[in-house]
Design a protein around this motif. Structure first.
Motif, short mmCIF file in Angstrom:
data_model
loop_
_atom_site.label_atom_id
_atom_site.label_comp_id
_atom_site.label_asym_id
_atom_site.label_seq_id
_atom_site.Cartn_x
_atom_site.Cartn_y
_atom_site.Cartn_z
N ILE A 203 5.91 8.29 -3.24
CA ILE A 203 6.79 7.51 -4.12
C ILE A 203 6.44 7.80 -5.59
CG2 ILE A 203 7.39 5.65 -2.49
CD1 ILE A 203 5.23 3.90 -3.87
N GLY A 204 5.87 8.98 -5.80
CA GLY A 204 5.57 9.42 -7.16
C GLY A 204 4.26 8.90 -7.69
N GLU A 205 3.41 8.39 -6.80
CA GLU A 205 2.08 7.93 -7.23
C GLU A 205 1.08 9.05 -6.91
OE1 GLU A 205 1.01 4.45 -7.97
OE2 GLU A 205 3.10 3.82 -8.20
N LYS A 206 -0.16 8.82 -7.29
CA LYS A 206 -1.20 9.83 -7.05
C LYS A 206 -1.37 10.10 -5.55
CE LYS A 206 -5.92 10.30 -8.67
NZ LYS A 206 -6.94 9.35 -9.09
N HIS A 207 -1.29 9.01 -4.76
CA HIS A 207 -1.46 9.16 -3.30
C HIS A 207 -0.19 8.73 -2.58
CE1 HIS A 207 -5.70 9.75 -3.94
NE2 HIS A 207 -5.73 8.66 -4.69
N LEU A 208 -0.07 9.20 -1.32
CA LEU A 208 1.02 8.70 -0.47
C LEU A 208 0.80 7.21 -0.22
CD1 LEU A 208 1.23 11.45 2.35
CD2 LEU A 208 2.53 11.30 0.21
N THR B 61 20.62 -1.01 10.07
CA THR B 61 20.50 -1.27 8.63
C THR B 61 19.58 -2.48 8.37
OG1 THR B 61 22.45 -2.70 8.60
CG2 THR B 61 22.81 -0.36 8.11
N LYS B 62 19.01 -3.05 9.46
CA LYS B 62 18.13 -4.22 9.33
C LYS B 62 16.79 -3.88 9.96
CE LYS B 62 21.78 -7.70 9.42
NZ LYS B 62 23.04 -7.03 9.54
N ALA B 63 15.70 -4.26 9.28
CA ALA B 63 14.37 -3.90 9.79
C ALA B 63 13.32 -4.85 9.27
CB ALA B 63 14.03 -2.47 9.36
N TYR B 64 12.13 -4.73 9.86
CA TYR B 64 10.94 -5.42 9.36
C TYR B 64 9.96 -4.34 8.92
CZ TYR B 64 12.93 -9.41 11.72
OH TYR B 64 13.77 -10.40 12.10
N ILE B 65 9.23 -4.61 7.85
CA ILE B 65 8.22 -3.65 7.44
C ILE B 65 6.94 -4.41 7.08
CG2 ILE B 65 8.96 -3.55 4.99
CD1 ILE B 65 8.28 -0.47 5.15
N THR B 66 5.81 -3.88 7.55
CA THR B 66 4.53 -4.49 7.22
C THR B 66 3.74 -3.52 6.36
OG1 THR B 66 4.57 -5.61 9.35
CG2 THR B 66 2.45 -5.59 8.18
N LEU B 67 3.36 -3.99 5.18
CA LEU B 67 2.59 -3.18 4.23
C LEU B 67 1.16 -3.70 4.15
CD1 LEU B 67 4.78 -3.00 0.99
CD2 LEU B 67 4.86 -1.50 2.98
N HIS B 68 0.27 -2.83 3.77
CA HIS B 68 -1.13 -3.25 3.59
C HIS B 68 -1.54 -3.07 2.13
CE1 HIS B 68 -0.98 -3.07 7.88
NE2 HIS B 68 -0.62 -1.81 7.80
N GLU B 69 -0.58 -2.92 1.27
CA GLU B 69 -0.85 -2.75 -0.17
C GLU B 69 0.36 -3.31 -0.91
OE1 GLU B 69 -0.94 1.48 -1.09
OE2 GLU B 69 0.68 1.82 0.33
N GLY B 70 0.33 -3.28 -2.23
CA GLY B 70 1.44 -3.90 -2.96
C GLY B 70 1.72 -3.22 -4.28
N LYS B 71 2.24 -1.99 -4.19
CA LYS B 71 2.58 -1.28 -5.42
C LYS B 71 3.91 -1.81 -5.96
CE LYS B 71 -0.04 2.88 -4.91
NZ LYS B 71 -0.64 2.85 -3.57
N PHE B 72 4.12 -1.59 -7.25
CA PHE B 72 5.33 -2.05 -7.94
C PHE B 72 6.58 -1.56 -7.21
CE2 PHE B 72 8.27 -1.44 -11.64
CZ PHE B 72 8.45 -2.79 -11.90
N HIS B 73 7.49 -2.46 -6.87
CA HIS B 73 8.75 -2.13 -6.17
C HIS B 73 8.51 -1.24 -4.93
CE1 HIS B 73 10.87 -3.89 -9.41
NE2 HIS B 73 11.03 -2.84 -10.18
#
Ligand code: URA
Length: 240
Positions: free
Chosen positions: A158-163, A176-188
Motif C-alpha cells: 500500500i506504498g509503505e516500507k513494508h507489505l 461485495t460484502k466481507a469481513y476483514i481482521t487486521l492486526h495493525e492500524g495504518k492510516f486508511h
C-alpha cells in the motif's frame, strides 16, 4: 489499590469537579465509615472504606472504560477546527473523566470505538508491537475474489516500507460484502488495501476490537460503559 484523598474519591465517583466535591464535604454531606468527614484531604482505602454522600453509597474507579457506536460524519479526536468530533456524543459525566478514543476510525467509518482515561492501557493497545486484532465489516463497489483473500493473507503493497501484515479477508455469498481482521492500524489501511486490489470501499464498520464486540443493542451515536468482563479482557493484555 493505593490510598485516595476523600475529595478525589467524591469528585470521581459523582463526576463532579474537585471544588463541587469540596463543597459537599465541607457542608457535612459526606460520611466516611458512618461518620461525617469534613477533611477534604483525608486519605482512605477505596476498596475497604465506605463512603456515602447524602446517604448514597459511592464507589471509586480509578479509570473509566466505554464503547461508542460511532456514526458517520464524526472525527475520532478530542478537538477539531472543522469537523464534529466524537466528544460531542458524550454526556457531561463521561466528558468529565477526560476520556479519549483508543485509536482512530475515519470520519466515514462506523462502529466500535473504545474510550478510556487509562493512558497506559491505550498506549499499550496501540503499540505497533502489540498487533491487537480489529475486525471490520466492509462493502466494496466490485466483487472480491479468492485471489484477494490470498493477497490479504500474504500482505499487500500500500506504498509503505513494508507489505501489510497478514489479514484475514472473509468474503460472504454476496461478494461485495466481507469481513476483514487486521492486526495493525495504518492510516486508511483497509481502504488502501482494497484500492490496491482494484476496489473501492463504500461502507466500513468496525465490529470488534481485541476481544470486545460491538454491542448490537447500542444505537449509532450511543455509548455505554464496558462491562467488568470486557474491561478485564482489555486489562489482561497488559499482564501478558
Ligand atoms: N481502515 C480504514 O481504511 N479506515 C478506518 O477507519 C479503519 C481502518
Amino acid at each position: 489499590m493505593a490510598s485516595v484523598r476523600l475529595d478525589k474519591f467524591v469528585s470521581s465517583s459523582l463526576a463532579k469537579t474537585r471544588s463541587e466535591a469540596h463543597l459537599l464535604i465541607k457542608k457535612g454531606r459526606v460520611e466516611l465509615n458512618g461518620k461525617v468527614e469534613k477533611d477534604i484531604g483525608k486519605k482512605l482505602d477505596p476498596e475497604n472504606d465506605v463512603v456515602t454522600c447524602e446517604g448514597i453509597s459511592l464507589t471509586f474507579s480509578k479509570y473509566h472504560y466505554y464503547m461508542l457506536n460511532k456514526p458517520d460524519g464524526y472525527v475520532c479526536s478530542t478537538e477539531d477546527i472543522k469537523d464534529r468530533t466524537i466528544m460531542e456524543l458524550l454526556d457531561e459525566k463521561v466528558r468529565h473523566y477526560n476520556v479519549f478514543p483508543v485509536g482512530r476510525l475515519d470520519k466515514d467509518t462506523l462502529g466500535l470505538v473504545i474510550l478510556t482515561d487509562n493512558g497506559a492501557l491505550a498506549h499499550f493497545l496501540l503499540s505497533p508491537k502489540r498487533h491487537v486484532d480489529k475486525k471490520y465489516y466492509l462493502e466494496t463497489d466490485l466483487p472480491m475474489t479468492e485471489e484477494d483473500v490470498k493477497k490479504a493473507e500474504e500482505g499487500i503493497d500500500i506504498g509503505e516500507k513494508h507489505l501489510t501484515l497478514p489479514a484475514k479477508l472473509e468474503i460472504t455469498s454476496d461478494r461485495t460484502k466481507a469481513y476483514i481482521t487486521l492486526h495493525e492500524g495504518k492510516f486508511h489501511q483497509i481502504k488502501r488495501m482494497l484500492q490496491a486490489l482494484g476496489k473501492t470501499v463504500i461502507y466500513l464498520e468496525r465490529i470488534e476490537f481485541d476481544k470486545i464486540k460491538l454491542d448490537p443493542d447500542l444505537k449509532r451515536g450511543e455509548l455505554r460503559e464496558l462491562t467488568p468482563e470486557e474491561t478485564e479482557s482489555l486489562l489482561k493484555n497488559m499482564a501478558l
